[in-house]
Design an enzyme around this catalytic site. Sequence first.
Site, PDB file in Angstrom:
ATOM      1  N   HIS A 182       0.830  -1.206   0.000  1.00  0.00           N
ATOM      2  CA  HIS A 182       0.000   0.000   0.000  1.00  0.00           C
ATOM      3  C   HIS A 182       0.865   1.256   0.000  1.00  0.00           C
ATOM      4  O   HIS A 182       0.384   2.341  -0.316  1.00  0.00           O
ATOM      5  CB  HIS A 182      -0.985  -0.002   1.179  1.00  0.00           C
ATOM      6  N   ASP A 197       0.221  -7.709   0.638  1.00  0.00           N
ATOM      7  CA  ASP A 197       0.492  -6.280   0.790  1.00  0.00           C
ATOM      8  C   ASP A 197       2.009  -6.101   0.803  1.00  0.00           C
ATOM      9  O   ASP A 197       2.635  -6.025   1.856  1.00  0.00           O
ATOM     10  CB  ASP A 197      -0.137  -5.773   2.090  1.00  0.00           C
ATOM     11  N   GLY A 257       3.143   5.243   9.768  1.00  0.00           N
ATOM     12  CA  GLY A 257       4.563   5.435   9.485  1.00  0.00           C
ATOM     13  C   GLY A 257       5.369   4.170   9.663  1.00  0.00           C
ATOM     14  O   GLY A 257       6.467   4.037   9.129  1.00  0.00           O
ATOM     15  N   SER A 272       4.351   1.329   8.529  1.00  0.00           N
ATOM     16  CA  SER A 272       4.034   0.469   7.386  1.00  0.00           C
ATOM     17  C   SER A 272       5.284   0.051   6.630  1.00  0.00           C
ATOM     18  O   SER A 272       6.153   0.874   6.332  1.00  0.00           O
ATOM     19  CB  SER A 272       3.109   1.208   6.421  1.00  0.00           C
ATOM     20  N   SER A 286       1.759  -4.338   7.661  1.00  0.00           N
ATOM     21  CA  SER A 286       0.674  -3.963   6.754  1.00  0.00           C
ATOM     22  C   SER A 286      -0.226  -2.920   7.405  1.00  0.00           C
ATOM     23  O   SER A 286      -0.241  -1.759   7.015  1.00  0.00           O
ATOM     24  CB  SER A 286      -0.136  -5.199   6.357  1.00  0.00           C
TER      25      SER A 286
END
Length: 370
Positions: A213, A242, A322, A324, A340
């Site tokens: 993402h 992801d 942040g 991720s 994720s």
Amino acid sequence: MSHRRIPKRTAVLAGAGAVGIAAAAILLPNANASQSGPEPGQVTARTLSAASAAQVARQLGESLGDSYGGAYYDAAKRQLVVNVADGDDTMNARVEQAGAVARSVRNSTGELTSATRTLSRKAGIPGTAWAVDPRTNQVLVTADRTVTGERWDTLESAVESLGSGMARIQKSKGEFKPFVDGGDAIFGGGSRCSLGFNVTTQDGRSGFLTAGHCTASSQEWTDQNGAPLGSVQQSVFPGEGDFGLVTYDDPNAEAPSVVDVGGGQKLPIGQAAEAAVGQQVFRMGSTTGLRDGQVTGLNATVNYPEGTVTGLIQTNVCAEPGDSGGSLFTREGDAIGLTSGGSGNCDAGGETFFQPVTTALAAVGARIGG
């Protein structure tokens, strides 16, 4: 990850406080897990690392066939517990010969997987998630705070349709969402994320894995000073994962296979490994630093507002925007996952989901390290 073109994140643990420092101490070479022995009647069970337990579980899953009911890692005893559904003495003996503990249960993995497919058809509602929990031999369904009214009724009806003892619902105080924005690591398209693991591609180029993402929002990524880092080569989100692969623009970029855990410590990453329910894991992210917790479910499905993502690892490790794309790993230096999304934060806790690294590597055709 450590990389010569990304400045050291000297303040990364400032927000993590004592929790991050304590987690870092756990990673020291002399740190030991509990060594408690087996209970009476379990003398055949071998002491296993979490990585070894995951391998044994995979082998037994194939061997037991329709009787396999999943497995989990007892971190305190360092033993693998294998669920046997409607099994006989022969099945139990097969488990014990493999060095695991046999446990009789009602539901097989096949039945639980079928239940998750039913949930996908009947309750693919944003704000919901589910994963098989081998410790309770049920599907654990989680609904965030946005699931109310008719949506809650739909979810509850879907769970009830599975029959008694097949699934249970728990409420989350937060809201399921990808952990984008905030943080101080890699930047692209107005988003800020965390670098996961450095990898080497099939053609020998250096690159890194992060969340899909994140890579879906921008083709080009920079460091915190605005200096170019690399370009996206592959990206998956939503759907079956992801994850994204970014290759460094500089063909001579140094991309060591380590995770910077703060405080001047770097943990070498030797290989990718499968997660095991019950194992202790650590997460590093640019917002909240180093955190630890346990794997609570596998093959999780999460219904984000942006779409449904399948095949994830569910944990009780906290994370925030942040983080991720950041790395999930073990004390032994096994790469496990990429952050994720989830609910909650590192004050209130919550659920966090991770993309399995093994799946991402296979999809993009890369390997950990040089």
